[in-house]
Enzyme design. Structure first.
Site, PDB file in Angstrom:
ATOM      1  N   ASN A  25       1.109  -1.222   0.014  1.00 51.86           N
ATOM      2  CA  ASN A  25       0.331  -0.270   0.081  1.00 51.86           C
ATOM      3  C   ASN A  25       1.081   1.303  -0.199  1.00 51.86           C
ATOM      4  O   ASN A  25       1.932   1.125   0.595  1.00 51.86           O
ATOM      5  CB  ASN A  25      -0.938  -0.042   0.744  1.00 51.86           C
ATOM      6  CG  ASN A  25      -0.516   0.124   2.432  1.00 51.86           C
ATOM      7  OD1 ASN A  25       0.563   1.412   2.465  1.00 51.86           O
ATOM      8  ND2 ASN A  25      -0.710  -1.197   3.720  1.00 51.86           N
ATOM      9  N   ASN A  74      -8.451  -7.817   9.417  1.00 57.00           N
ATOM     10  CA  ASN A  74      -8.246  -8.149   8.016  1.00 57.00           C
ATOM     11  C   ASN A  74      -8.160  -9.418   8.047  1.00 57.00           C
ATOM     12  O   ASN A  74      -8.197 -10.514   6.673  1.00 57.00           O
ATOM     13  CB  ASN A  74      -7.328  -8.235   7.656  1.00 57.00           C
ATOM     14  CG  ASN A  74      -7.059  -6.629   6.802  1.00 57.00           C
ATOM     15  OD1 ASN A  74      -6.263  -5.502   6.943  1.00 57.00           O
ATOM     16  ND2 ASN A  74      -7.901  -5.930   6.050  1.00 57.00           N
ATOM     17  N   ARG A  93       0.555 -11.522   2.038  1.00 57.98           N
ATOM     18  CA  ARG A  93      -0.413 -11.686   3.412  1.00 57.98           C
ATOM     19  C   ARG A  93      -1.622 -12.667   2.799  1.00 57.98           C
ATOM     20  O   ARG A  93      -1.872 -13.714   4.303  1.00 57.98           O
ATOM     21  CB  ARG A  93      -1.734 -10.720   3.558  1.00 57.98           C
ATOM     22  CG  ARG A  93      -0.673  -9.244   4.140  1.00 57.98           C
ATOM     23  CD  ARG A  93      -1.405  -8.076   4.298  1.00 57.98           C
ATOM     24  NE  ARG A  93      -2.321  -8.655   5.640  1.00 57.98           N
ATOM     25  CZ  ARG A  93      -2.685  -7.764   6.698  1.00 57.98           C
ATOM     26  NH1 ARG A  93      -3.238  -6.568   6.037  1.00 57.98           N
ATOM     27  NH2 ARG A  93      -3.540  -8.146   7.281  1.00 57.98           N
ATOM     28  N   ARG A 140      -8.472  -4.261  -2.760  1.00 54.88           N
ATOM     29  CA  ARG A 140      -8.144  -5.156  -1.938  1.00 54.88           C
ATOM     30  C   ARG A 140      -9.340  -6.503  -2.037  1.00 54.88           C
ATOM     31  O   ARG A 140      -8.967  -7.704  -2.845  1.00 54.88           O
ATOM     32  CB  ARG A 140      -7.762  -4.555  -0.139  1.00 54.88           C
ATOM     33  CG  ARG A 140      -7.104  -4.447  -0.293  1.00 54.88           C
ATOM     34  CD  ARG A 140      -5.437  -4.851  -0.602  1.00 54.88           C
ATOM     35  NE  ARG A 140      -4.653  -3.899   0.158  1.00 54.88           N
ATOM     36  CZ  ARG A 140      -3.939  -4.134   0.835  1.00 54.88           C
ATOM     37  NH1 ARG A 140      -4.462  -4.798   1.699  1.00 54.88           N
ATOM     38  NH2 ARG A 140      -2.847  -3.877   1.058  1.00 54.88           N
ATOM     39  N   HIS A 169      -8.251   0.298   2.321  1.00 55.10           N
ATOM     40  CA  HIS A 169      -9.619  -0.173   3.660  1.00 55.10           C
ATOM     41  C   HIS A 169     -10.231   0.477   2.912  1.00 55.10           C
ATOM     42  O   HIS A 169     -10.471   1.960   3.619  1.00 55.10           O
ATOM     43  CB  HIS A 169      -9.045  -1.038   4.243  1.00 55.10           C
ATOM     44  CG  HIS A 169      -8.273  -2.256   4.144  1.00 55.10           C
ATOM     45  ND1 HIS A 169      -6.979  -2.694   4.264  1.00 55.10           N
ATOM     46  CD2 HIS A 169      -8.519  -3.091   3.006  1.00 55.10           C
ATOM     47  CE1 HIS A 169      -6.901  -3.995   4.348  1.00 55.10           C
ATOM     48  NE2 HIS A 169      -7.225  -4.342   3.396  1.00 55.10           N
ATOM     49  N   ALA A 257       2.995   0.562   8.120  1.00 56.89           N
ATOM     50  CA  ALA A 257       2.506  -0.681   7.577  1.00 56.89           C
ATOM     51  C   ALA A 257       1.306   0.430   6.541  1.00 56.89           C
ATOM     52  O   ALA A 257       0.516  -1.270   6.702  1.00 56.89           O
ATOM     53  CB  ALA A 257       2.449  -1.683   8.511  1.00 56.89           C
ATOM     54  N   CYS A 263      -7.539  -1.210  12.325  1.00 57.87           N
ATOM     55  CA  CYS A 263      -6.976  -2.035  11.624  1.00 57.87           C
ATOM     56  C   CYS A 263      -6.352  -3.786  12.991  1.00 57.87           C
ATOM     57  O   CYS A 263      -6.166  -4.615  12.403  1.00 57.87           O
ATOM     58  CB  CYS A 263      -5.715  -1.786  10.634  1.00 57.87           C
ATOM     59  SG  CYS A 263      -5.802  -0.457  10.023  1.00 57.87           S
TER      60      CYS A 263
END
Ligand code: ARG
Length: 276
Positions: A25, A74, A93, A140, A169, A257, A263
Site C-alpha cells: 500500500n 483483515n 498476506r 483489496r 480499505h 505499514a 486495523c
C-alpha cells in the site's frame, strides 16, 4: 440513540514479528522500518486503552514471517459463531489465513469459506451499520465477493467503491459510531459511494482530507468510548458534544505499514442482521 450492539470483545495479535518487509500500500516503504520497541509499547498501550474503555481483548499467537498478522481486522468476517476467512489480494498476506482459521476453529467458530476466485479482506473492508453490511471494493476486495459474502452470511451487503489508494480499505474511510451516526471520509469514496452512505447513515460526521489521511476513521468504538489513532481538537469537540469520550492512542509505528487502531483489532461480537 442507541450504542453499537458490537465492539466489546476484540481479537488482537502482538507485534513480535511486525515489520515493513514489503510494499503493498502507498504508506509502506521498506526504507522506513518500524522501531520494534516503540511498536510493542504502542500495541500494549492500545490494549490497555481498549480495556479501560470497557472492552475484552483476546490475543492470538504471532507468527514469524507474517509481519502484517498484527492487523487482525483483515482476518475475516465474524457473524455470530460463523467466521468467513479473508481471501487476501496480495500473496504477501495469504500465509496468514491458515493461522486465522486455526484460531477461530479452536475457539468454537464454524468456518465457511468464500470461493477462491474472489478476494475479500474481512472486517477491514466490511462494517455493519444498522441492518446492512457496508463493504468496500477495488484496491483489496473484489466487488464480486459481495454476493458471496451475502450468500454465506445472509446479510444485505451494500457495495462502496473506494477511490483513493491511500485509503485502500473501508475501515480507513468509514467508522460506525452508533445506530444513527458514523465517521465518513468523502475523500475515499466515489460519487455513488457517497450516495450509498447518505442513504444508509442518518447523521454522517464528515472528515476533512487531513483527518482522513491521519486515519481518524480507523478508530475503535466501545459503547460511548472511542479509541482513536489521532483526533484533532475540532473533531474531539464534535465527538464529545455527541456524548463520546475520546482516548487518543498513537500507533504511528503501525501507520508505517498503513494501519491504525481499528486495523489492529477484530470485533468478535458481531452478529449480522439477516436480509429481509
Ligand atoms: N500492511 C497492511 C496491508 O497493507 C495493513 C493493513 C491495514 N488494515 C486495515 N484493516 N486497514 O495489508
Amino acid at each position: 440513540m442507541s450504542e453499537l450492539a458490537w465492539g466489546r470483545r476484540f481479537l488482537m495479535c502482538p507485534p513480535d514479528h511486525f515489520d515493513v518487509a514489503y510494499e503493498i500500500n502507498p504508506w509502506m516503504s521498506v526504507e522506513v522500518q518500524a522501531d520494534p520497541e516503540r511498536a510493542a509499547a504502542q500495541w500494549e498501550n492500545l490494549v490497555s486503552c481498549l480495556r479501560q474503555a470497557g472492552a475484552a481483548v483476546e490475543v492470538m499467537d504471532p507468527v514469524e514471517g507474517l509481519p502484517d498478522l498484527v492487523f487482525t481486522a483483515n482476518a475475516g468476517i465474524v457473524n455470530g459463531s460463523q467466521f468467513v476467512p479473508s481471501r487476501f489480494r496480495h500473496p504477501e498476506r495469504q500465509g496468514e489465513t491458515p493461522h486465522d482459521v486455526r484460531w477461530f476453529s479452536c475457539h468454537g467458530f464454524r468456518v465457511e469459506e468464500l470461493p477462491n476466485s474472489v478476494t475479500h479482506e474481512g472486517a477491514g473492508d466490511a462494517l455493519p451499520f444498522g441492518s446492512v453490511l457496508l463493504s468496500g471494493y477495488r484496491f483489496r476486495s473484489d466487488a464480486a465477493s459481495h454476493a458471496h459474502l451475502s450468500r454465506l452470511t445472509g446479510a444485505a451487503v451494500r457495495s462502496l467503491e473506494l477511490s483513493d489508494p491511500r485509503l485502500y480499505h473501508l475501515d480507513l474511510v468509514f467508522c460506525p459510531l452508533d445506530d444513527r451516526r458514523a465517521l465518513v471520509a468523502p475523500l475515499g469514496l466515489d460519487r455513488y459511494g457517497r450516495k450509498v452512505v447518505e442513504a444508509t447513515v442518518p447523521e454522517p460526521l464528515l472528515l476533512d482530507d487531513d483527518q482522513a489521511l491521519s486515519f481518524c476513521a480507523n478508530s475503535v468504538v466501545v459503547g460511548t468510548n472511542m479509541v482513536m489513532p489521532a483526533c484533532p481538537p475540532a473533531l474531539g469537540r464534535r465527538l464529545e458534544k455527541l456524548g463520546f469520550e475520546v482516548a487518543v492512542c498513537p500507533v504511528d509505528e503501525f501507520q508505517k505499514a498503513g494501519g491504525g487502531c481499528r486495523c489492529l483489532t477484530l470485533a468478535l461480537d458481531v452478529s449480522l442482521a439477516v436480509a429481509a
